[in-house]
Write a protein that holds these residues in place. Structure first.
Motif, short mmCIF file in Angstrom:
data_model
loop_
_atom_site.label_atom_id
_atom_site.label_comp_id
_atom_site.label_asym_id
_atom_site.label_seq_id
_atom_site.Cartn_x
_atom_site.Cartn_y
_atom_site.Cartn_z
N HIS A 128 0.79 -1.23 0.00
CA HIS A 128 0.00 0.00 0.00
C HIS A 128 0.82 1.28 0.00
CE1 HIS A 128 -2.34 -3.19 2.14
NE2 HIS A 128 -3.24 -2.81 1.26
N ILE A 129 2.02 1.24 0.58
CA ILE A 129 2.85 2.43 0.74
C ILE A 129 4.23 2.15 0.19
CG2 ILE A 129 3.81 4.10 2.37
CD1 ILE A 129 0.80 4.20 2.38
N ASP A 130 4.68 2.97 -0.76
CA ASP A 130 6.03 2.86 -1.32
C ASP A 130 6.91 3.93 -0.67
OD1 ASP A 130 8.35 2.67 -2.85
OD2 ASP A 130 7.28 2.41 -4.74
N VAL A 131 8.04 3.52 -0.10
CA VAL A 131 8.90 4.46 0.61
C VAL A 131 9.77 5.30 -0.33
CG1 VAL A 131 8.98 3.00 2.66
CG2 VAL A 131 10.80 2.81 0.94
N MET A 132 9.78 4.94 -1.62
CA MET A 132 10.67 5.61 -2.56
C MET A 132 9.94 6.66 -3.39
SD MET A 132 13.64 4.30 -2.03
CE MET A 132 14.48 5.03 -3.43
N ASP A 133 10.66 7.72 -3.73
CA ASP A 133 10.20 8.73 -4.67
C ASP A 133 10.93 8.49 -5.99
OD1 ASP A 133 9.54 10.94 -6.16
OD2 ASP A 133 10.19 12.43 -4.69
N TRP A 134 10.30 7.72 -6.88
CA TRP A 134 10.96 7.31 -8.11
C TRP A 134 11.05 8.46 -9.12
CZ3 TRP A 134 13.44 3.08 -7.39
CH2 TRP A 134 12.95 2.11 -6.49
N HIS A 135 10.09 9.34 -9.10
CA HIS A 135 10.08 10.43 -10.07
C HIS A 135 10.91 11.62 -9.61
CE1 HIS A 135 7.10 8.19 -12.28
NE2 HIS A 135 6.32 8.14 -11.22
N GLY A 136 11.22 11.68 -8.33
CA GLY A 136 11.96 12.81 -7.80
C GLY A 136 13.45 12.57 -7.71
N ARG A 176 14.79 8.93 -7.56
CA ARG A 176 15.09 7.65 -6.91
C ARG A 176 15.64 7.89 -5.51
NH1 ARG A 176 15.19 3.34 -10.75
NH2 ARG A 176 16.33 2.03 -9.28
N ILE A 177 14.93 8.68 -4.74
CA ILE A 177 15.34 9.01 -3.38
C ILE A 177 14.22 8.60 -2.43
CG2 ILE A 177 16.82 10.92 -4.08
CD1 ILE A 177 14.53 12.83 -3.36
N GLY A 178 14.56 8.57 -1.14
CA GLY A 178 13.55 8.27 -0.14
C GLY A 178 12.52 9.40 -0.04
N ARG A 179 11.26 9.02 0.12
CA ARG A 179 10.21 10.02 0.29
C ARG A 179 10.38 10.73 1.62
NH1 ARG A 179 4.55 7.32 -0.40
NH2 ARG A 179 3.92 9.48 -0.01
N ALA A 180 9.93 11.95 1.69
CA ALA A 180 10.01 12.71 2.94
C ALA A 180 9.19 12.00 4.01
CB ALA A 180 9.48 14.12 2.72
N LEU A 188 5.23 10.44 4.00
CA LEU A 188 4.90 9.04 4.25
C LEU A 188 3.94 8.89 5.43
CD1 LEU A 188 8.38 7.34 3.76
CD2 LEU A 188 6.30 6.78 2.49
N LEU A 189 4.25 9.58 6.51
CA LEU A 189 3.43 9.46 7.71
C LEU A 189 2.03 10.01 7.48
CD1 LEU A 189 6.15 10.40 10.31
CD2 LEU A 189 5.01 8.18 10.12
N ALA A 190 1.94 11.12 6.76
CA ALA A 190 0.62 11.69 6.47
C ALA A 190 -0.22 10.70 5.66
CB ALA A 190 0.77 13.01 5.73
N GLU A 191 0.42 10.02 4.69
CA GLU A 191 -0.31 9.05 3.88
C GLU A 191 -0.74 7.84 4.71
OE1 GLU A 191 0.24 6.35 -0.19
OE2 GLU A 191 1.84 7.71 0.45
N ILE A 192 0.15 7.36 5.57
CA ILE A 192 -0.17 6.20 6.41
C ILE A 192 -1.30 6.54 7.38
CG2 ILE A 192 0.71 4.71 8.24
CD1 ILE A 192 3.46 4.88 6.79
N VAL A 193 -1.20 7.68 8.05
CA VAL A 193 -2.23 8.07 9.02
C VAL A 193 -3.57 8.25 8.32
CG1 VAL A 193 -2.97 9.90 10.59
CG2 VAL A 193 -0.62 9.06 10.67
N ALA A 194 -3.58 8.87 7.15
CA ALA A 194 -4.83 9.07 6.42
C ALA A 194 -5.45 7.73 6.04
CB ALA A 194 -4.58 9.91 5.18
N HIS A 222 16.51 5.58 8.07
CA HIS A 222 16.13 6.20 9.34
C HIS A 222 14.62 6.16 9.54
CE1 HIS A 222 20.13 8.66 9.27
NE2 HIS A 222 20.28 7.49 9.85
N PHE A 223 13.86 6.39 8.48
CA PHE A 223 12.41 6.31 8.59
C PHE A 223 11.97 4.91 9.01
CE2 PHE A 223 8.44 4.88 6.69
CZ PHE A 223 7.54 5.75 7.28
#
Length: 260
Positions: A173-181, A183-187, A191-197, A227-228
């Motif tokens: 359900h949740i991808d930790v990577m930002d592939w379009h930005g 190939r870096i880790g998402r902020a 991520l937390l806002a998406e998970i909580v929602a 770290h996340f």
């Protein structure tokens, strides 16, 4: 980062506890082919938090030395990730190794070849779960996976089987990577806002139990992701959360006994 987002997650999990709801949290990691520092770090994270990981291994690219490494990291649970991880889609179309234009017999033979290679390399440790590259597989191809020995299919949220059916779905359900930005880790805040929602939406529909699959790519993780993950798994040691072995998601619930 601002701690408010972590507090939002803790408060949402508290609400799940108050409502006697349970969250089944599980992890999937893609593109494993060889030992290395990143795989070691994933294995250490799994051991530290007692978090089994469904490890999607590319059969025809996997190196023999991977077998020894996985033997020392039993919480990394290997399964089949496509065959060659090759894109067969037409120019301009979304990438796919098993799109609708490919011949059924050729696809089945290729998947069976990959299965034999993984069995030779990793033996009975391989779980009967198929993970298509880019989380895409044509519905007709997916419907034939049980005949090829698979009891599970893991894609990404929104994927549904067609009228011909197929294996049990274990979608992430949740991808930790930002592939379009880049190939870096998402902020972490995003991520937390998406998970909580997502958790709040499940709770508000009256769901008693729900699954949350986190999609990882150890070979591409930067320090933001590592770290996340450590912080997230620490917070997830919450009474409302069960860290689940992906293999258990393949087992249908036992029928409830009727009261005398």
């Amino acid at each position: 980062m601002n701690r408010d987002h972590w507090q939002d997650l803790s408060r949402e999990l508290d609400r799940w506890s108050e409502g006697r709801r349970r969250l089944r949290l599980w992890l999937r990691d893609d593109d494993a082919v060889a030992p290395g520092a990143a795989l070691d770090r994933l294995g250490e994270l799994a051991e530290r938090f007692g978090a089994p990981v469904l490890l999607a291994v590319i059969p025809m690219l996997a190196e023999p030395t991977l077998a020894h490494s996985l033997h020392t990291m039993p919480l990394l649970r290997p399964c089949q990730h496509g065959v060659w991880h090759r894109n067969h889609a037409a120019a301009g179309a979304k990438k796919s190794e098993f799109g609708p234009d490919r011949d059924a017999q050729a696809v089945d033979a290729e998947i069976a070849l990959g299965s034999r290679r993984l069995a030779e390399l990793l033996g009975p440790a391989v779980l009967p779960v198929f993970v298509p590259p880019w989380n895409r597989i044509d519905l007709a191809h997916a419907a034939r996976l049980p005949a090829l020995g698979f009891t599970g299919l893991s894609c990404f949220r929104g994927y549904r089987l067609g009228p011909l059916g197929g294996p049990s779905l274990l979608n992430t359900h949740i991808d930790v990577m930002d592939w379009h930005g880049g190939r870096i880790g998402r902020a972490p805040a995003d991520l937390l806002a998406e998970i909580v929602a997502r958790l709040a939406a499940e709770r508000e529909t009256g769901t008693r139990n729900a699954d949350l699959g986190l999609l990882l790519h150890h070979r591409d993780h930067d320090e933001t992701v590592w770290h996340f993950l450590a912080e997230f798994l620490n917070v997830a040691a919450h009474p409302a959360v069960n860290l689940v072995d992906p293999e258990l998601l393949l087992v249908p619930p036992a029928p409830s006994r009727s009261q005398p």
